[in-house]
Write a protein that holds these residues in place. Structure first.
Motif, PDB file in Angstrom:
ATOM      1  N   PRO A  87     -66.637  22.001  88.269  1.00 60.75           N
ATOM      2  CA  PRO A  87     -67.045  23.412  88.166  1.00 60.75           C
ATOM      3  C   PRO A  87     -67.461  23.743  86.741  1.00 60.75           C
ATOM      4  CG  PRO A  87     -64.980  23.227  89.374  1.00 60.75           C
ATOM      5  CD  PRO A  87     -65.256  21.874  88.775  1.00 60.75           C
ATOM      6  N   ALA A  91     -63.686  30.503  85.795  1.00 60.50           N
ATOM      7  CA  ALA A  91     -63.937  31.581  86.752  1.00 60.50           C
ATOM      8  C   ALA A  91     -64.646  31.042  87.998  1.00 60.50           C
ATOM      9  CB  ALA A  91     -64.780  32.677  86.093  1.00 60.50           C
ATOM     10  N   PHE A  92     -65.556  30.122  87.807  1.00 61.61           N
ATOM     11  CA  PHE A  92     -66.286  29.519  88.930  1.00 61.61           C
ATOM     12  C   PHE A  92     -65.334  28.693  89.795  1.00 61.61           C
ATOM     13  CE2 PHE A  92     -69.125  26.569  91.088  1.00 61.61           C
ATOM     14  CZ  PHE A  92     -70.234  27.340  91.366  1.00 61.61           C
ATOM     15  N   ASN A  94     -62.412  29.362  90.552  1.00 69.66           N
ATOM     16  CA  ASN A  94     -61.636  30.229  91.440  1.00 69.66           C
ATOM     17  C   ASN A  94     -62.307  30.391  92.805  1.00 69.66           C
ATOM     18  OD1 ASN A  94     -59.633  30.733  89.513  1.00 69.66           O
ATOM     19  ND2 ASN A  94     -60.783  32.454  88.623  1.00 69.66           N
ATOM     20  N   HIS A  95     -63.616  30.128  92.863  1.00 66.66           N
ATOM     21  CA  HIS A  95     -64.358  30.232  94.117  1.00 66.66           C
ATOM     22  C   HIS A  95     -64.537  28.879  94.788  1.00 66.66           C
ATOM     23  CE1 HIS A  95     -65.533  33.927  91.919  1.00 66.66           C
ATOM     24  NE2 HIS A  95     -65.592  34.472  93.109  1.00 66.66           N
ATOM     25  N   THR A  96     -64.732  27.845  94.004  1.00 68.81           N
ATOM     26  CA  THR A  96     -64.900  26.496  94.534  1.00 68.81           C
ATOM     27  C   THR A  96     -64.550  25.476  93.456  1.00 68.81           C
ATOM     28  OG1 THR A  96     -66.476  24.884  95.444  1.00 68.81           O
ATOM     29  CG2 THR A  96     -67.342  26.521  93.924  1.00 68.81           C
ATOM     30  N   SER A 100     -71.663  23.298  90.334  1.00 68.34           N
ATOM     31  CA  SER A 100     -72.818  24.155  90.622  1.00 68.34           C
ATOM     32  C   SER A 100     -74.054  23.297  90.377  1.00 68.34           C
ATOM     33  CB  SER A 100     -72.826  25.387  89.704  1.00 68.34           C
ATOM     34  OG  SER A 100     -74.076  26.051  89.787  1.00 68.34           O
ATOM     35  N   GLY A 215     -67.849  34.381  87.796  1.00 72.88           N
ATOM     36  CA  GLY A 215     -67.432  33.168  88.479  1.00 72.88           C
ATOM     37  C   GLY A 215     -68.411  32.674  89.521  1.00 72.88           C
ATOM     38  N   ILE A 216     -69.679  33.107  89.414  1.00 76.48           N
ATOM     39  CA  ILE A 216     -70.703  32.622  90.319  1.00 76.48           C
ATOM     40  C   ILE A 216     -71.957  32.279  89.518  1.00 76.48           C
ATOM     41  CG2 ILE A 216     -69.893  33.992  92.288  1.00 76.48           C
ATOM     42  CD1 ILE A 216     -72.204  35.946  91.720  1.00 76.48           C
ATOM     43  N   GLY A 220     -75.470  31.884  93.590  1.00 81.53           N
ATOM     44  CA  GLY A 220     -74.217  31.947  94.324  1.00 81.53           C
ATOM     45  C   GLY A 220     -73.288  30.837  93.853  1.00 81.53           C
ATOM     46  N   ILE A 221     -72.743  30.058  94.783  1.00 81.64           N
ATOM     47  CA  ILE A 221     -71.874  28.939  94.406  1.00 81.64           C
ATOM     48  C   ILE A 221     -72.618  27.616  94.513  1.00 81.64           C
ATOM     49  CG2 ILE A 221     -69.731  30.106  95.029  1.00 81.64           C
ATOM     50  CD1 ILE A 221     -69.739  28.491  97.637  1.00 81.64           C
TER      51      ILE A 221
END
Length: 222
Positions: A87, A91-92, A94-96, A100, A215-216, A220-221
């Motif tokens: 990642p 912060a990113f 936290n989503h996946t 990216s 965090g994106i 998006g992700i």
């Protein structure tokens, strides 16, 4: 190995984790490029100038060397993210917990452009030769298994082999760049146009802010 260093854990992974930070730094640098190019051209929209060989000021020298360092680190950060599926920011994550893809590819491309930007300010063939030769030697030094080193040592001192490898790679890269310097100069001039530099800088700032704070990615992700 010649030197017992875990290249991935010590160098590649930390740089990949700072992808969002490097994106933000690239944004600041390209906005400074846009401002500086506007100042020395006399106009924000001026494309052509009578003399491309501007006077090299202390500020430009500093910006040139800084651009090379940031460009290399950003390039490695992007490659690290792709290889390690890392990642680009906390912060990113936290989503996946995956990379990216857009950010990694973007860092690689902009890292290369940042390296090409100061083409007229330094003897670029020599600089690229030294950089690539150094990278090759470091990668070889930390990657060769100890068993292979022992076999090489029978015929030649491993350290001497690294020195020879450095000289050979440097010579090949320097000569190759000499042949393609015209195309590289054209790219350098194109990306030095203030509107393009400003757009790229603003995009980097937005992408960096989204990665570090929200965090994106812009995509998006992905």
């Amino acid at each position: 190995m010649i030197y017992q260093i875990n290249f991935t854990d010590v160098f590649l992974k930390p740089l990949a984790e700072f992808a969002g930070f490097f994106t933000l730094i690239l944004g600041v640098m390209w906005l400074v490029y846009a401002w500086y190019e506007t100042k020395r051209r006399g106009s924000f929209k001026e494309r052509k100038v009578e003399d491309w060989n501007f006077d090299i000021t202390k500020f430009l020298k500093f910006l040139t060397y800084l651009g090379i360092v940031v460009g290399i680190l950003s390039l490695i950060s992007g490659v690290g993210g792709l290889i390690l599926d890392q990642p680009p920011s906390l912060a990113f994550a936290n989503h996946t917990l995956h990379k990216s893809l857009f950010t990694s590819a973007f860092l690689i491309i902009v890292g290369i452009l940042t390296l090409l930007k100061p083409l007229n300010d330094l003897p670029i063939s020599s600089v690229l030769g030294i950089l690539l030769a150094s990278i090759v030697v470091v990668v070889v030094a930390v990657s060769i298994p100890e068993e292979v080193v022992e076999v090489i040592a029978v015929f030649i001192n491993p350290k001497l082999l690294l020195i020879i490898l450095f000289i050979v790679v440097f010579a090949i890269v320097a000569l190759t760049v000499k042949f393609y310097i015209g195309a590289l100069m054209a790219i350098s001039k194109a990306i030095s146009w203030p509107p393009l530099a400003f757009i790229l800088g603003a995009f980097c700032l937005l992408q960096g802010f989204l990665l570090l704070v929200i965090g994106i990615s812009i995509t998006g992700i992905f």
